[in-house]
Design a protein around this motif. Structure first.
Motif, PDB file in Angstrom:
ATOM      1  N   ASP A 104       0.844  -1.199   0.000  1.00 36.41           N
ATOM      2  CA  ASP A 104       0.000   0.000   0.000  1.00 36.41           C
ATOM      3  C   ASP A 104       0.876   1.245   0.000  1.00 36.41           C
ATOM      4  O   ASP A 104       2.087   1.166   0.269  1.00 36.41           O
ATOM      5  CB  ASP A 104      -0.894   0.022   1.241  1.00 36.41           C
ATOM      6  CG  ASP A 104      -2.006  -1.015   1.187  1.00 36.41           C
ATOM      7  OD1 ASP A 104      -2.366  -1.454   0.082  1.00 36.41           O
ATOM      8  OD2 ASP A 104      -2.508  -1.376   2.273  1.00 36.41           O
ATOM      9  N   ARG A 105       0.259   2.386  -0.263  1.00 38.42           N
ATOM     10  CA  ARG A 105       0.960   3.663  -0.186  1.00 38.42           C
ATOM     11  C   ARG A 105       1.656   3.772   1.168  1.00 38.42           C
ATOM     12  O   ARG A 105       1.061   3.516   2.206  1.00 38.42           O
ATOM     13  CB  ARG A 105      -0.045   4.806  -0.364  1.00 38.42           C
ATOM     14  CG  ARG A 105       0.558   6.179  -0.123  1.00 38.42           C
ATOM     15  CD  ARG A 105      -0.447   7.288  -0.459  1.00 38.42           C
ATOM     16  NE  ARG A 105      -0.084   8.562   0.138  1.00 38.42           N
ATOM     17  CZ  ARG A 105       0.889   9.361  -0.307  1.00 38.42           C
ATOM     18  NH1 ARG A 105       1.600   8.999  -1.352  1.00 38.42           N
ATOM     19  NH2 ARG A 105       1.155  10.503   0.298  1.00 38.42           N
ATOM     20  N   ASP A 128      -0.756   2.594  -3.921  1.00 36.48           N
ATOM     21  CA  ASP A 128      -1.001   1.165  -3.721  1.00 36.48           C
ATOM     22  C   ASP A 128      -0.466   0.428  -4.948  1.00 36.48           C
ATOM     23  O   ASP A 128      -0.927   0.665  -6.069  1.00 36.48           O
ATOM     24  CB  ASP A 128      -2.495   0.894  -3.556  1.00 36.48           C
ATOM     25  CG  ASP A 128      -3.071   1.494  -2.274  1.00 36.48           C
ATOM     26  OD1 ASP A 128      -2.297   1.949  -1.414  1.00 36.48           O
ATOM     27  OD2 ASP A 128      -4.304   1.485  -2.141  1.00 36.48           O
ATOM     28  N   HIS A 130      -0.308  -3.111  -5.621  1.00 38.62           N
ATOM     29  CA  HIS A 130      -0.635  -4.482  -5.248  1.00 38.62           C
ATOM     30  C   HIS A 130      -0.093  -5.531  -6.209  1.00 38.62           C
ATOM     31  O   HIS A 130      -0.018  -6.705  -5.849  1.00 38.62           O
ATOM     32  CB  HIS A 130      -2.144  -4.613  -5.057  1.00 38.62           C
ATOM     33  CG  HIS A 130      -2.627  -3.833  -3.876  1.00 38.62           C
ATOM     34  ND1 HIS A 130      -3.946  -3.642  -3.580  1.00 38.62           N
ATOM     35  CD2 HIS A 130      -1.949  -3.174  -2.904  1.00 38.62           C
ATOM     36  CE1 HIS A 130      -4.071  -2.907  -2.488  1.00 38.62           C
ATOM     37  NE2 HIS A 130      -2.868  -2.595  -2.068  1.00 38.62           N
TER      38      HIS A 130
END
Length: 168
Positions: free
Chosen positions: A98-99, A123, A125
């Motif tokens: 994530d960020r 993000d 992923h």
């Protein structure tokens, strides 16, 4: 600044704009968390450049061999080195990229992470379970967002100092 719950597993990274507080995740990636503390305590991250900074993706740093501004930052070599310590085995987990999360940079070999790491701007992923997550920014993400972009940047930003909060 964020409340520091575990000073032994918190990193204080000083950037030009201010302090970035990183909470390490020793329960998730103990070897990576320990390596960051070891290199921080040895002063090896101090003055190391952000050599690969991609807008909307991440900021990469930690090449203690080639990225130190005092010992002759080498634009051509930045990002190719590590420390004099052995590479680390992958510690992949279900923690998402994530960020603000800290990921271990590596080559194509999953067990090749050493000293380099990246902080996710967003993000990401698609990196999940492929790169070790071993920390997260809990304060100062605005300073990470301000890092000069480039691969490598013409005038790279650097980590002025990196300390374990317990020692600060």
């Amino acid at each position: 600044m964020a409340e520091i719950k575990d000073p032994e597993n918190t990193i204080l990274m000083e950037l030009t704009g201010g302090t970035v507080v990183i909470e390490l995740l020793p329960d998730i990636a103990p070897k990576h968390a320990e390596r960051m503390k070891e290199l921080a305590r040895a002063g090896q991250y101090d003055n190391v450049a952000f050599h690969r900074v991609i807008d909307g993706f991440m900021a990469q740093t930690g090449d203690v061999q080639n990225g130190n501004m005092e010992s002759g930052f080498n634009l051509r070599m930045a990002g190719t080195g590590g420390s004099d310590l052995p590479d680390l085995p992958a510690e992949f987990s279900g923690i998402p990229h994530d960020r603000g999360t800290l990921g271990a940079a590596r080559s194509a070999n999953p067990d090749s992470a050493n000293s380099q790491f990246f902080i996710n701007f967003s993000d990401n992923h698609f990196l999940n379970r492929q790169y070790t997550v071993y920390g997260r920014v809990i304060s100062g993400m605005e300073h990470v967002d301000a890092i000069t972009r480039g691969e490598p940047p013409a005038a790279p930003d650097r980590m002025i100092s990196v300390k374990v909060a317990a020692d600060a």
